[in-house]
Design an enzyme around this catalytic site. Structure first.
Site, PDB file in Angstrom:
ATOM      1  CB  ALA A  33     -55.365  -2.630 -51.152  1.00  0.00           C
TER       2      ALA A  33
ATOM      3  CG  ASN B 278     -50.455  -7.926 -48.413  1.00  0.00           C
ATOM      4  OD1 ASN B 278     -50.971  -8.649 -49.257  1.00  0.00           O
ATOM      5  ND2 ASN B 278     -50.834  -7.909 -47.162  1.00  0.00           N
ATOM      6  CG  ASP B 279     -52.136  -4.225 -51.181  1.00  0.00           C
ATOM      7  OD1 ASP B 279     -52.829  -5.145 -50.705  1.00  0.00           O
ATOM      8  OD2 ASP B 279     -51.985  -3.135 -50.625  1.00  0.00           O
ATOM      9  CB  VAL B 280     -47.163  -4.996 -55.649  1.00  0.00           C
ATOM     10  CG1 VAL B 280     -47.552  -3.541 -55.450  1.00  0.00           C
ATOM     11  CG2 VAL B 280     -46.068  -5.397 -54.667  1.00  0.00           C
ATOM     12  CB  THR B 281     -46.997 -10.298 -54.219  1.00  0.00           C
ATOM     13  OG1 THR B 281     -47.567 -10.232 -52.897  1.00  0.00           O
ATOM     14  CG2 THR B 281     -45.682  -9.536 -54.244  1.00  0.00           C
TER      15      THR B 281
END
Length: 465
Positions: free
Chosen positions: A433, A392-395
């Site tokens: 996050a 989720n957060d890294v994209t």
């Protein structure tokens, strides 16, 4: 054992530790690295037993400790799930810190046994080294416990912040320095125990304001702390091997923390001092009521079968579902159809450094198909399909465009540049996050709301038809 022979065996053990670190730097040589590490530790332990005075009197106690600790460690290692490895590492780091505290306490109250003086007359350099070791050890212990509680879900993964928090941390840091000076000047037992209490509190305070998205860096940072704690106690005990091993762990952990800080656009100094990413991470972006498009296994199979290039992006949801073997089968079927398949790994994907690499290696994914973010980001624009599994957060493209986003400035995988995106998630909830991802609502994106393993198995079935 003769001192010269002991020094030789300690040197051999140190070389084994260096070879272990070298081997662990790449998945292809990691097994060899683990082997060197085990050999080095065996040599170190046996040599230490042979050089200790009067070891025969305590041999039964030592072996009882090894048996109990080894049995507990074996049971934990056999039972732990892959998704629980980060909190397991944090828990083990806490034990290293606690061990440093215990050794320092023993040395302070029985210095003659360690050759550093006598009660009330401990060498000044030993007091300084002891103070550094016990302070870092105490911080490592409580900081690792907090990291474990956050990762395990016992404590909220959200940052815990309050007014004047950084000033309090600064005050406790200055107080620790003053207490060390007091201890070195007066060899006061009160000062010694106050150092332990203050640094135990400091360990808690520097970790609680750190949000869940930053936990991989926390694990790396605590790894470094545990090494420096061991090195500090090594100086106190005048044990060269402990100094070398602790320095290797401390420096390698610090280097890894620096690399990960670059991968997350974080300040390395802030990481060392703790409390980074706290206040901003508490404010989650709200995208309001957005519409998203649902996809299916059949849609994903059709699009990927007719693609020229597919980039797979694994994340924590991939680890939770244990989908690595189903994903490998899916990728093999696509490659048999003539599709180019590669894997994109963000440096902080998952909950610890290398989490995704370990999972892919477990499924025997070829190493030459796995690429780090810097190597693969330019390829997304030429990709027909980006297949995201719980990352989720890294994209999240907000990191590149939205200056109000808590993760603004953090380098992310350029998934939004692919022609089509399939995103596997259990629900439409936000990531670790605590912020929403605009990628979910783009016209090119199809959401596959399902367990990752089941969805990959369904896609395999569709590809087989």
């Amino acid at each position: 054992m003769d001192a010269n022979f002991a020094a030789l065996f300690y040197l051999i053990a140190s070389v084994c530790f260096i070879m272990a670190l070298k081997g662990l730097s790449h998945p292809e040589t990691s097994r060899r690295g683990n082997f060197f590490g085990m050999i080095g530790m065996a040599i170190a332990v046996l040599t230490t037993l042979l050089v200790l005075p009067n070891v025969g009197l305590n041999l039964l106690t030592i072996f009882a400790g090894v048996l109990i600790g080894g049995s507990i460690g074996t049971v934990i290692a056999l039972r732990v799930q892959m998704t629980a490895l980060p909190q397991l590492v944090a828990a083990f780091h806490s034990l290293v810190g606690l061990a440093a505290v215990f050794v320092a306490v023993a040395a302070f109250y029985n210095p003659s046994a360690y050759g550093i003086g006598s009660p009330g007359a401990i060498k000044l350099n030993s007091l300084i080294e002891m103070s550094v070791g016990v302070a870092i050890g105490a911080i490592t212990f409580t900081g690792s416990v907090i990291a474990f509680l956050k990762l395990q879900g016992i404590m909220s993964g959200r940052p815990i912040v309050f007014a004047m928090q950084h000033w309090l941390n600064l005050g406790l840091g200055i107080l620790t320095v003053l207490l060390v000076i007091w201890l070195c000047r007066a060899e006061s037992g009160v000062a010694f125990w106050l150092i332990i209490l203050v640094t135990l509190a400091l360990g808690v305070l520097i970790i609680i304001p750190i949000g869940g998205a930053d936990m991989p860096v926390v694990i790396s940072m605590l790894n470094s702390y545990s090494g420096w704690a061991a090195a500090g106690i090594g100086f106190t005990l005048e044990n060269n091997l402990l100094i070398i091993a602790g320095s290797l762990v401390g420096s390698s952990g610090a280097i890894l923390s620096y690399i990960m800080c670059k991968g997350m656009n974080r300040s390395f100094v802030s990481v060392i001092l703790g409390g980074f990413g706290g206040e901003t991470a508490a404010a989650a972006a709200d995208l309001g009521d957005k519409t998203y498009q649902l996809g299916s296994a059949e849609d994903a199979a059709f699009m990927m079968r007719n693609a020229e290039k597919v980039i797979i992006i694994p994340g924590y949801g991939f680890a939770v579902a244990q989908a690595q073997h189903a994903l490998r089968e899916m990728a093999d079927l696509l490659k048999n159809e003539g599709v180019e398949v590669i894997y994109a790994i963000h440096p902080v994907a998952g909950r610890m450094p290398g989490h995704m690499n370990v999972l892919l290696a477990e499924a025997s994914v070829p190493y030459d198909e796995v690429f780090e973010m810097d190597e693969v980001n330019r390829d997304f624009a030429a990709a027909d399909v980006a297949f995201v599994i719980g990352a989720n957060d890294v994209t999240n493209p907000s990191a590149k465009t939205d200056k109000t986003s808590p993760i603004y400035g953090m380098p992310v995988l350029n998934v939004d540049e692919a022609q089509n995106v399939f995103f596997i998630k259990r629900t439409m909830g936000s990531g670790y996050a605590g912020i929403d991802n605009p990628l979910f609502y783009m016209d090119k994106t199809r959401m596959l709301l399902s367990d990752a393993k089941k969805m990959c198995e369904d896609i395999v079935k569709s590809l087989g038809n």
